[in-house]
Design a protein around this motif. Structure first.
Motif, PDB file in Angstrom:
ATOM      1  N   ASN A  67     -45.147 -29.600 -98.644  1.00 58.10           N
ATOM      2  CA  ASN A  67     -44.792 -28.527 -99.591  1.00 58.10           C
ATOM      3  C   ASN A  67     -43.366 -28.010 -99.370  1.00 58.10           C
ATOM      4  OD1 ASN A  67     -47.380 -28.470-100.893  1.00 58.10           O
ATOM      5  ND2 ASN A  67     -48.184 -27.354 -99.114  1.00 58.10           N
ATOM      6  N   LYS A  68     -42.421 -28.945 -99.243  1.00 63.59           N
ATOM      7  CA  LYS A  68     -41.014 -28.594 -99.065  1.00 63.59           C
ATOM      8  C   LYS A  68     -40.212 -29.113-100.262  1.00 63.59           C
ATOM      9  CE  LYS A  68     -41.655 -27.154 -94.743  1.00 63.59           C
ATOM     10  NZ  LYS A  68     -41.550 -25.733 -94.355  1.00 63.59           N
ATOM     11  N   GLU A  69     -39.243 -28.336-100.680  1.00 63.85           N
ATOM     12  CA  GLU A  69     -38.351 -28.782-101.748  1.00 63.85           C
ATOM     13  C   GLU A  69     -37.332 -29.786-101.242  1.00 63.85           C
ATOM     14  OE1 GLU A  69     -38.336 -28.130-104.986  1.00 63.85           O
ATOM     15  OE2 GLU A  69     -40.179 -26.949-104.827  1.00 63.85           O
ATOM     16  N   SER A  70     -36.975 -29.672 -99.969  1.00 64.42           N
ATOM     17  CA  SER A  70     -35.957 -30.532 -99.377  1.00 64.42           C
ATOM     18  C   SER A  70     -36.302 -30.758 -97.911  1.00 64.42           C
ATOM     19  CB  SER A  70     -34.565 -29.896 -99.497  1.00 64.42           C
ATOM     20  OG  SER A  70     -33.631 -30.541 -98.654  1.00 64.42           O
ATOM     21  N   ILE A  71     -35.866 -31.895 -97.382  1.00 66.66           N
ATOM     22  CA  ILE A  71     -36.095 -32.195 -95.972  1.00 66.66           C
ATOM     23  C   ILE A  71     -35.363 -31.200 -95.081  1.00 66.66           C
ATOM     24  CG2 ILE A  71     -34.150 -33.760 -95.552  1.00 66.66           C
ATOM     25  CD1 ILE A  71     -37.821 -34.408 -94.539  1.00 66.66           C
ATOM     26  N   GLU A  72     -34.328 -30.573 -95.620  1.00 63.91           N
ATOM     27  CA  GLU A  72     -33.562 -29.597 -94.848  1.00 63.91           C
ATOM     28  C   GLU A  72     -34.324 -28.285 -94.673  1.00 63.91           C
ATOM     29  OE1 GLU A  72     -30.990 -30.548 -93.376  1.00 63.91           O
ATOM     30  OE2 GLU A  72     -30.542 -32.412 -94.474  1.00 63.91           O
ATOM     31  N   GLU A  73     -35.444 -28.103 -95.388  1.00 65.48           N
ATOM     32  CA  GLU A  73     -36.229 -26.888 -95.234  1.00 65.48           C
ATOM     33  C   GLU A  73     -37.038 -26.865 -93.942  1.00 65.48           C
ATOM     34  OE1 GLU A  73     -38.654 -25.814 -98.529  1.00 65.48           O
ATOM     35  OE2 GLU A  73     -37.020 -25.909 -99.988  1.00 65.48           O
ATOM     36  N   PHE A  74     -37.190 -28.021 -93.314  1.00 71.26           N
ATOM     37  CA  PHE A  74     -37.879 -28.040 -92.025  1.00 71.26           C
ATOM     38  C   PHE A  74     -37.003 -27.333 -90.985  1.00 71.26           C
ATOM     39  CE2 PHE A  74     -40.031 -31.422 -94.208  1.00 71.26           C
ATOM     40  CZ  PHE A  74     -41.299 -31.479 -93.646  1.00 71.26           C
ATOM     41  N   PRO A  75     -37.570 -26.508 -90.133  1.00 73.05           N
ATOM     42  CA  PRO A  75     -36.755 -25.781 -89.144  1.00 73.05           C
ATOM     43  C   PRO A  75     -36.187 -26.698 -88.072  1.00 73.05           C
ATOM     44  CG  PRO A  75     -39.102 -25.416 -88.746  1.00 73.05           C
ATOM     45  CD  PRO A  75     -39.003 -26.160 -90.041  1.00 73.05           C
ATOM     46  N   TYR A  76     -35.004 -26.363 -87.616  1.00 79.77           N
ATOM     47  CA  TYR A  76     -34.363 -27.023 -86.475  1.00 79.77           C
ATOM     48  C   TYR A  76     -34.178 -28.539 -86.683  1.00 79.77           C
ATOM     49  CZ  TYR A  76     -36.089 -22.634 -84.564  1.00 79.77           C
ATOM     50  OH  TYR A  76     -36.398 -21.314 -84.377  1.00 79.77           O
ATOM     51  N   GLY A  77     -34.009 -28.955 -87.923  1.00 81.64           N
ATOM     52  CA  GLY A  77     -33.802 -30.374 -88.182  1.00 81.64           C
ATOM     53  C   GLY A  77     -35.022 -31.241 -87.941  1.00 81.64           C
ATOM     54  N   LYS A  78     -36.200 -30.636 -87.825  1.00 82.04           N
ATOM     55  CA  LYS A  78     -37.414 -31.392 -87.520  1.00 82.04           C
ATOM     56  C   LYS A  78     -37.774 -32.361 -88.639  1.00 82.04           C
ATOM     57  CE  LYS A  78     -42.276 -30.854 -86.246  1.00 82.04           C
ATOM     58  NZ  LYS A  78     -43.402 -29.915 -86.057  1.00 82.04           N
ATOM     59  N   GLY A  79     -37.343 -32.067 -89.861  1.00 84.55           N
ATOM     60  CA  GLY A  79     -37.685 -32.935 -90.977  1.00 84.55           C
ATOM     61  C   GLY A  79     -37.246 -34.367 -90.753  1.00 84.55           C
ATOM     62  N   TRP A  80     -36.029 -34.541 -90.247  1.00 81.19           N
ATOM     63  CA  TRP A  80     -35.530 -35.901 -90.030  1.00 81.19           C
ATOM     64  C   TRP A  80     -36.274 -36.584 -88.888  1.00 81.19           C
ATOM     65  CZ3 TRP A  80     -33.408 -38.010 -93.863  1.00 81.19           C
ATOM     66  CH2 TRP A  80     -32.590 -37.286 -94.728  1.00 81.19           C
ATOM     67  N   PHE A  96     -12.029 -44.204 -84.363  1.00 77.77           N
ATOM     68  CA  PHE A  96     -11.779 -45.240 -85.355  1.00 77.77           C
ATOM     69  C   PHE A  96     -12.987 -45.325 -86.280  1.00 77.77           C
ATOM     70  CE2 PHE A  96     -13.472 -47.092 -81.472  1.00 77.77           C
ATOM     71  CZ  PHE A  96     -14.544 -47.848 -81.915  1.00 77.77           C
ATOM     72  N   ASP A  97     -12.764 -45.971 -87.432  1.00 75.65           N
ATOM     73  CA  ASP A  97     -13.836 -46.129 -88.407  1.00 75.65           C
ATOM     74  C   ASP A  97     -14.631 -47.395 -88.108  1.00 75.65           C
ATOM     75  OD1 ASP A  97     -13.007 -43.875 -89.731  1.00 75.65           O
ATOM     76  OD2 ASP A  97     -11.766 -44.966 -91.174  1.00 75.65           O
ATOM     77  N   ARG A  98     -15.938 -47.323 -88.360  1.00 67.49           N
ATOM     78  CA  ARG A  98     -16.766 -48.521 -88.193  1.00 67.49           C
ATOM     79  C   ARG A  98     -17.869 -48.520 -89.240  1.00 67.49           C
ATOM     80  NH1 ARG A  98     -21.140 -48.912 -84.631  1.00 67.49           N
ATOM     81  NH2 ARG A  98     -20.135 -50.751 -83.745  1.00 67.49           N
ATOM     82  N   TYR A  99     -18.322 -49.713 -89.603  1.00 70.34           N
ATOM     83  CA  TYR A  99     -19.404 -49.871 -90.574  1.00 70.34           C
ATOM     84  C   TYR A  99     -20.749 -49.759 -89.862  1.00 70.34           C
ATOM     85  CZ  TYR A  99     -16.037 -51.621 -94.013  1.00 70.34           C
ATOM     86  OH  TYR A  99     -14.981 -51.751 -94.882  1.00 70.34           O
ATOM     87  N   GLU A 100     -21.666 -48.989 -90.459  1.00 70.93           N
ATOM     88  CA  GLU A 100     -23.005 -48.842 -89.927  1.00 70.93           C
ATOM     89  C   GLU A 100     -24.013 -48.851 -91.066  1.00 70.93           C
ATOM     90  OE1 GLU A 100     -23.204 -45.271 -87.647  1.00 70.93           O
ATOM     91  OE2 GLU A 100     -21.953 -46.044 -86.016  1.00 70.93           O
ATOM     92  N   LEU A 101     -25.287 -48.953 -90.713  1.00 66.82           N
ATOM     93  CA  LEU A 101     -26.352 -48.880 -91.711  1.00 66.82           C
ATOM     94  C   LEU A 101     -26.342 -47.527 -92.402  1.00 66.82           C
ATOM     95  CD1 LEU A 101     -29.284 -50.470 -89.688  1.00 66.82           C
ATOM     96  CD2 LEU A 101     -28.271 -51.424 -91.757  1.00 66.82           C
ATOM     97  N   LYS A 102     -26.527 -47.532 -93.700  1.00 68.12           N
ATOM     98  CA  LYS A 102     -26.578 -46.290 -94.461  1.00 68.12           C
ATOM     99  C   LYS A 102     -28.007 -45.732 -94.420  1.00 68.12           C
ATOM    100  CE  LYS A 102     -25.313 -44.231 -98.903  1.00 68.12           C
ATOM    101  NZ  LYS A 102     -24.893 -44.501-100.298  1.00 68.12           N
ATOM    102  N   LEU A 103     -28.360 -45.211 -93.263  1.00 71.94           N
ATOM    103  CA  LEU A 103     -29.646 -44.575 -93.027  1.00 71.94           C
ATOM    104  C   LEU A 103     -29.400 -43.293 -92.251  1.00 71.94           C
ATOM    105  CD1 LEU A 103     -31.867 -47.598 -91.881  1.00 71.94           C
ATOM    106  CD2 LEU A 103     -32.165 -46.295 -93.980  1.00 71.94           C
ATOM    107  N   SER A 104     -30.421 -42.454 -92.158  1.00 71.55           N
ATOM    108  CA  SER A 104     -30.288 -41.256 -91.332  1.00 71.55           C
ATOM    109  C   SER A 104     -30.028 -41.682 -89.892  1.00 71.55           C
ATOM    110  CB  SER A 104     -31.563 -40.412 -91.410  1.00 71.55           C
ATOM    111  OG  SER A 104     -32.657 -41.107 -90.833  1.00 71.55           O
ATOM    112  N   LYS A 105     -29.388 -40.813 -89.131  1.00 78.11           N
ATOM    113  CA  LYS A 105     -29.027 -41.170 -87.755  1.00 78.11           C
ATOM    114  C   LYS A 105     -30.257 -41.332 -86.867  1.00 78.11           C
ATOM    115  CE  LYS A 105     -28.247 -36.376 -86.249  1.00 78.11           C
ATOM    116  NZ  LYS A 105     -27.251 -35.433 -85.682  1.00 78.11           N
ATOM    117  N   GLN A 106     -31.421 -40.860 -87.328  1.00 75.90           N
ATOM    118  CA  GLN A 106     -32.652 -41.050 -86.566  1.00 75.90           C
ATOM    119  C   GLN A 106     -33.318 -42.388 -86.891  1.00 75.90           C
ATOM    120  OE1 GLN A 106     -31.895 -38.361 -88.304  1.00 75.90           O
ATOM    121  NE2 GLN A 106     -31.984 -36.563 -86.969  1.00 75.90           N
ATOM    122  N   SER A 107     -33.250 -42.829 -88.148  1.00 80.25           N
ATOM    123  CA  SER A 107     -33.927 -44.065 -88.558  1.00 80.25           C
ATOM    124  C   SER A 107     -33.092 -45.317 -88.294  1.00 80.25           C
ATOM    125  CB  SER A 107     -34.285 -44.008 -90.051  1.00 80.25           C
ATOM    126  OG  SER A 107     -35.211 -42.981 -90.321  1.00 80.25           O
TER     127      SER A 107
END
Length: 345
Positions: A104-117, A161-172
């Motif tokens: 029941n969240k509108e956004s993943i950012e609504e989870f406290p302390y970044g727990k959503g990610w 420096f810049d580097r290419y990485e997977l376009k996913l959340s830093k946790q996944s």
């Protein structure tokens, strides 16, 4: 000495196993086309990126549908040899929408302390686990993913420096990288020229597959490939060997041994065993909800009961818990308690 090890199922030599691959890179480089050349692919097309190709595809609209597709591919006879996830980042978006809906969240950012990610990463890990059941029946699994550029700073050096990485959340992203056997960076080669005494990178027109990690991108392989390969499936086809299994050979006339009771309810013995393992591992009510979601059982969150499972589902839960118990075979009680806070794997 051999008598001491007589009960160990020791295997020797090189084994042919299904591939776990990730093809990632910038948009338009040809990642989806490359994946379409894998053996007998079925696309889970999350973003509609395969419409220009003559491939079989399913376009999932919900995360429950995704899990149902995996169960069907696992349990029913079919001729597909590769499941293509196109793309990993859009799959994560759909997963995030599902998590927000269930909480029941509108956004993943609504989870406290970044727990959503953290919840997203736990569910993504469960998704990768589910894909392993397809590999058990001989299917290759290929992720297509976009790349993104991130600023990177090495702790032992000044500057960044810049580097290419997977376009996913830093946790996944680390979960997918660790899971894969082959992480290929697909890109145009950048050529360096010297202009007025200074070196300058210019975009090339030759597409390449980069197979090894560098400061500029993530990549890896376990096949001994050269660091740069011509862009095309022929360059990596040797890794995609057909792996026949008993599950592939199974048919309605010759079902796997456990399927005879899969439609019946879980037995009292199974339920007692699950309850015993659950108590030892100190799993929580939230873990029960995650487990029922992974199994695809339609139950009210927070009111699940092991008696709702059929025998096949109960066997799957027991196997997961036994694996966790085996992993913690020499663990202290404190470590077992800590493991109870982890998602099932």
């Amino acid at each position: 000495m051999s008598g001491t090890l007589s009960k160990l199922a020791i295997q020797r030599g090189v084994q042919a196993v299904p591939v776990r691959a990730v093809f990632y890179g910038p948009s338009g480089v040809g990642k989806t086309t490359l994946a379409s050349e894998t053996p007998k692919p079925l696309f889970l097309d999350f973003e509609g990126g395969s419409h220009h190709l003559a491939v079989d595809r399913i376009e999932p609209k919900s995360w429950d549908e995704v899990l149902g597709i995996i169960r069907t591919l696992r349990d029913e006879p079919h001729d597909y040899q590769t499941l293509v996830i196109d793309t990993a980042d859009w799959a994560e978006k759909l997963l995030t929408v599902d998590i927000c809906r269930r909480h029941n969240k509108e956004s993943i950012e609504e989870f406290p302390y970044g727990k959503g990610w953290t919840v997203v990463a736990e569910s993504f890990a469960t998704f990768l686990n589910a894909l392993e059941t397809l590999r058990d029946r001989g299917m290759h699994v290929v992720f297509v993913a976009h790349s993104q550029i991130r600023k990177f700073e090495q702790p032992d050096q000044t500057g960044s420096f810049d580097r290419y990485e997977l376009k996913l959340s830093k946790q996944s992203a680390p979960l997918l990288k660790e899971w894969s056997d082959m992480l290929l960076f697909c890109a145009y080669e950048t050529k360096v020229i010297e202009l007025d005494g200074k070196k300058k990178g210019i975009g090339g027109r030759e597409r390449l597959l980069f197979t090894s990690h560098t400061a500029a991108w993530d990549a890896k392989n376990r096949n001994g490939f050269a660091e740069k390969l011509p862009f095309g499936f022929a360059s990596i086809a040797g890794a995609f060997k057909q792996v026949p299994t008993s599950a592939q050979a199974a048919s309605p006339a010759n079902p796997p041994p456990h399927s005879a009771r899969s439609t019946g309810p879980a037995t009292n013995e199974q339920i007692e065993k699950i309850a015993q393992y659950w108590k030892t591992l100190k799993k929580t009510p939230e873990d029960i909800t995650k487990t029922f979601a992974w199994l695809g059982v339609d139950a009210i969150p927070g009111a699940e009961s092991w008696t709702q499972l059929n025998a096949d589902q109960a066997d799957r839960v027991i196997a997961l818990l036994q694996k966790r118990m085996n992993d913690l075979g020499t663990a202290t009680s404190a470590q077992i308690e800590a493991a109870g806070k982890e998602v099932l794997s």
